[in-house]
Enzyme design. Structure first.
Site, PDB file in Angstrom:
ATOM      1  N   CYS A  15       0.875  -1.156   0.136  1.00 48.89           N
ATOM      2  CA  CYS A  15       0.166  -0.283   0.157  1.00 48.89           C
ATOM      3  C   CYS A  15       0.794   1.368  -0.011  1.00 48.89           C
ATOM      4  O   CYS A  15       2.154   1.166   0.046  1.00 48.89           O
ATOM      5  CB  CYS A  15      -0.950  -0.170   1.229  1.00 48.89           C
ATOM      6  SG  CYS A  15      -0.252   0.089   2.850  1.00 48.89           S
ATOM      7  N   CYS A  89      -2.246   0.976  -4.306  1.00 48.66           N
ATOM      8  CA  CYS A  89      -1.002   1.836  -4.695  1.00 48.66           C
ATOM      9  C   CYS A  89      -1.125   2.265  -5.923  1.00 48.66           C
ATOM     10  O   CYS A  89      -0.035   2.786  -6.658  1.00 48.66           O
ATOM     11  CB  CYS A  89       0.177   1.244  -4.258  1.00 48.66           C
ATOM     12  SG  CYS A  89       0.537  -0.485  -5.132  1.00 48.66           S
ATOM     13  N   CYS A  93       3.274  -0.014  -8.438  1.00 50.38           N
ATOM     14  CA  CYS A  93       4.130  -1.415  -8.427  1.00 50.38           C
ATOM     15  C   CYS A  93       4.331  -1.988  -9.601  1.00 50.38           C
ATOM     16  O   CYS A  93       3.462  -2.111 -10.551  1.00 50.38           O
ATOM     17  CB  CYS A  93       2.646  -2.185  -7.783  1.00 50.38           C
ATOM     18  SG  CYS A  93       3.236  -3.979  -6.862  1.00 50.38           S
TER      19      CYS A  93
END
Length: 137
Positions: A15, A89, A93
């Site tokens: 996160c 997020c 990523c």
């Protein structure tokens, strides 16, 4: 010939701040998997400390995450994980072929009261239990 022990599956929870959702998820999976899964967590912009309300909410269910520290998300952490679970997020990523990716749309507990954080904690437990069943069956 000696039998080879299959490698433990590894899960990375991500996160933004690595202070609430991902720490609670890592706490749940560590607790429920009892050593069967390697558990990691990280954040794209880690906070200075784990959210004290998240720590309190997890303590209520007997899981101590006070020793955890938010960590920065690295390419290596993603690459060395079998499953990558993101929690808001976005595109921060990196994506590698052959990995399992899941996004869990969970409310951010940052700045929220204990009642709301308990709801997020319980939703995370349900999702972690399902993930654990899928990874170990």
């Amino acid at each position: 010939m000696p039998e080879t022990v299959p490698a433990k599956p590894s899960v990375l929870f991500v996160c933004v701040h690595n202070a609430g959702r991902s720490q609670m998820a890592a706490g749940w999976l560590t607790h429920l998997a009892a050593g069967r899964i390697e558990v990691r967590s990280a954040g794209s912009a880690p906070a200075d400390q784990v959210n004290p309300i998240a720590v309190e909410a997890m303590r209520e269910v007997g899981i101590d995450i006070t020793g955890e520290q938010p960590k920065v998300l690295t390419m290596d952490a993603v690459q060395s994980s079998d499953a990558v679970i993101t929690m808001g997020c976005g595109d921060a990523c990196p994506v590698f072929p052959g990995k399992r990716y899941e996004d869990w749309p969970l409310d951010d507990p940052a700045g929220q009261g204990i009642e709301m954080v308990r709801q997020v904690r319980d939703e995370i437990r349900t999702r972690v239990e399902r993930l654990l069943t899928e990874l170990t069956s």
